[in-house]
Write a protein that holds these residues in place. Sequence first.
Motif, mmCIF file in Angstrom:
data_model
loop_
_atom_site.group_PDB
_atom_site.id
_atom_site.type_symbol
_atom_site.label_atom_id
_atom_site.label_comp_id
_atom_site.label_asym_id
_atom_site.label_seq_id
_atom_site.Cartn_x
_atom_site.Cartn_y
_atom_site.Cartn_z
ATOM 1 N N PRO A 145 0.804 -1.218 0.000
ATOM 2 C CA PRO A 145 0.000 0.000 0.000
ATOM 3 C C PRO A 145 0.839 1.271 0.000
ATOM 4 N N ALA A 146 1.973 1.271 0.672
ATOM 5 C CA ALA A 146 2.821 2.465 0.693
ATOM 6 C C ALA A 146 3.338 2.777 -0.706
ATOM 7 N N ALA A 147 3.790 1.757 -1.432
ATOM 8 C CA ALA A 147 4.290 1.970 -2.794
ATOM 9 C C ALA A 147 3.174 2.446 -3.714
ATOM 10 N N ALA A 148 1.987 1.855 -3.583
ATOM 11 C CA ALA A 148 0.859 2.257 -4.424
ATOM 12 C C ALA A 148 0.454 3.699 -4.141
ATOM 13 N N LEU A 149 0.414 4.077 -2.870
ATOM 14 C CA LEU A 149 0.060 5.455 -2.512
ATOM 15 C C LEU A 149 1.125 6.440 -2.975
ATOM 16 N N THR A 150 2.382 6.072 -2.813
ATOM 17 C CA THR A 150 3.476 6.934 -3.258
ATOM 18 C C THR A 150 3.408 7.138 -4.769
ATOM 19 N N ALA A 151 3.103 6.075 -5.519
ATOM 20 C CA ALA A 151 2.980 6.171 -6.979
ATOM 21 C C ALA A 151 1.855 7.130 -7.378
ATOM 22 N N LEU A 152 0.846 7.266 -6.530
ATOM 23 C CA LEU A 152 -0.264 8.182 -6.794
ATOM 24 C C LEU A 152 0.028 9.600 -6.301
ATOM 25 N N GLY A 153 1.212 9.813 -5.728
ATOM 26 C CA GLY A 153 1.574 11.129 -5.215
ATOM 27 C C GLY A 153 1.453 11.264 -3.714
ATOM 28 N N GLY A 154 1.071 10.183 -3.042
ATOM 29 C CA GLY A 154 0.922 10.214 -1.586
ATOM 30 C C GLY A 154 -0.481 10.632 -1.187
ATOM 31 N N ALA A 155 -0.922 10.138 -0.057
ATOM 32 C CA ALA A 155 -2.273 10.426 0.432
ATOM 33 C C ALA A 155 -2.235 11.567 1.437
ATOM 34 N N SER A 156 -3.170 12.485 1.299
ATOM 35 C CA SER A 156 -3.310 13.564 2.280
ATOM 36 C C SER A 156 -3.904 13.030 3.572
ATOM 37 N N LEU A 157 -4.800 12.047 3.412
ATOM 38 C CA LEU A 157 -5.505 11.480 4.556
ATOM 39 C C LEU A 157 -5.782 10.010 4.300
ATOM 40 N N ILE A 158 -5.488 9.194 5.288
ATOM 41 C CA ILE A 158 -5.840 7.776 5.247
ATOM 42 C C ILE A 158 -6.668 7.494 6.493
ATOM 43 N N VAL A 159 -7.845 6.931 6.310
ATOM 44 C CA VAL A 159 -8.667 6.500 7.431
ATOM 45 C C VAL A 159 -8.492 4.991 7.536
ATOM 46 N N ALA A 160 -7.808 4.550 8.578
ATOM 47 C CA ALA A 160 -7.488 3.137 8.760
ATOM 48 C C ALA A 160 -8.548 2.478 9.625
ATOM 49 N N THR A 161 -9.315 1.578 9.008
ATOM 50 C CA THR A 161 -10.392 0.891 9.714
ATOM 51 C C THR A 161 -10.042 -0.556 10.018
#
Length: 131
Positions: free
Chosen positions: A14-30
Amino acid sequence: MGAHEYIDSTSTDPAAALTALGGASLIVATASSGSSMNPLVRGLAPNGRLVVVGAAPDPLTVATPDLIFGTHSILGSLTGSSIQNEDNLAFSLAHDIRPSLEVMPFTKAPEAYERMLSGEARFRVVLDTAA
């Protein structure tokens, strides 16, 4: 409004996928697993926030460089205000977001509770009183 993406952490980092998208401003971890939340901090954009709302039996562990290089923050919340809950429901409805559930008959409530506590539940466990 920014883009919304779904990333299946069971099939990709998930970190690599989010980084490839430019990074997440907010992640809500459920998630009900701290270990599944651990890599998420590395997927945050600068000044991004990880909001943990899922109770997990195992700890959330984060390397300090993942927090300080990027000025990331981790927050926890049991529940929001009633207005925040209404906003969340309206957002879910507007974007056709539906929960992933694991339904078990009410007669198996003790097993469902143990499954949740052990972290084996893949999604939220819901008891079906009609079954």
